[in-house]
Design a protein around this motif. Structure first.
Motif, short mmCIF file in Angstrom:
data_model
loop_
_atom_site.label_atom_id
_atom_site.label_comp_id
_atom_site.label_asym_id
_atom_site.label_seq_id
_atom_site.Cartn_x
_atom_site.Cartn_y
_atom_site.Cartn_z
N ALA A 255 -8.51 75.52 78.07
CA ALA A 255 -9.10 76.78 77.65
C ALA A 255 -10.36 76.54 76.81
O ALA A 255 -11.37 77.23 76.96
CB ALA A 255 -8.09 77.61 76.86
N GLY A 256 -10.30 75.55 75.94
CA GLY A 256 -11.48 75.21 75.14
C GLY A 256 -12.63 74.71 76.00
O GLY A 256 -13.79 75.08 75.80
N LEU A 257 -12.33 73.86 76.98
CA LEU A 257 -13.37 73.38 77.89
C LEU A 257 -13.95 74.53 78.71
O LEU A 257 -15.16 74.58 78.96
CB LEU A 257 -12.79 72.31 78.82
CG LEU A 257 -12.46 70.98 78.14
CD1 LEU A 257 -11.71 70.07 79.10
CD2 LEU A 257 -13.73 70.30 77.66
N THR A 258 -13.10 75.46 79.12
CA THR A 258 -13.58 76.60 79.89
C THR A 258 -14.49 77.48 79.05
O THR A 258 -15.54 77.93 79.53
CB THR A 258 -12.38 77.42 80.42
OG1 THR A 258 -11.55 76.57 81.20
CG2 THR A 258 -12.85 78.59 81.25
N CYS A 259 -14.12 77.73 77.81
CA CYS A 259 -14.98 78.51 76.92
C CYS A 259 -16.35 77.86 76.75
O CYS A 259 -17.38 78.53 76.78
CB CYS A 259 -14.33 78.68 75.55
SG CYS A 259 -12.98 79.85 75.53
N GLY A 260 -16.35 76.56 76.58
CA GLY A 260 -17.62 75.85 76.45
C GLY A 260 -18.43 75.86 77.72
O GLY A 260 -19.66 75.96 77.69
N ALA A 261 -17.76 75.78 78.87
CA ALA A 261 -18.47 75.75 80.14
C ALA A 261 -19.12 77.09 80.47
O ALA A 261 -20.19 77.13 81.07
CB ALA A 261 -17.51 75.35 81.26
N VAL A 262 -18.48 78.19 80.10
CA VAL A 262 -19.02 79.51 80.44
C VAL A 262 -19.76 80.15 79.28
O VAL A 262 -20.17 81.31 79.38
CB VAL A 262 -17.90 80.45 80.95
CG1 VAL A 262 -17.23 79.89 82.17
CG2 VAL A 262 -16.90 80.77 79.88
#
Length: 98
Positions: free
Chosen positions: A80-87
């Motif tokens: 979830a943290g990686l997804t937040c950073g990616a988007v």
């Protein structure tokens, strides 16, 4: 009469100027550098977080199942943290179009 006044006020609000974002002189390179550092930190933390989750699952396999469960429970949080950073750039661009 009131409706005419409110319609005029709404038109004035809609017609407000919305200039595009502009970096202060001399700070564009610093801003790009800072964002680059943050992306690098996100990548390192994401890899480290997934490695820690994997280690916890491997170590906790025998007689420490709660430790393994904690490792498995951490995987969605890391993703979830990686997804937040990616988007992040896409979301900010959608909320504040430039």
């Amino acid at each position: 009469m009131l409706a005419h006044y409110l319609a005029g006020a709404a038109i004035e609000l809609v017609a407000a100027p919305t200039p595009p974002p502009a970096a202060p002189p001399g700070l564009e390179a610093a801003g790009d550098l800072f964002i680059g550092w943050m992306k690098w930190i996100l990548i390192v933390a994401g890899v480290g977080g997934l490695l820690v989750c994997g280690i916890m699952m491997a170590v906790g396999r025998r007689n420490r199942s709660a430790f393994a469960a904690d490792g498995a429970a951490g995987i969605p949080w890391v993703l979830a943290g990686l997804t937040c950073g990616a988007v992040a750039a896409v979301v900010v661009g959608a909320v504040l179009p430039g």
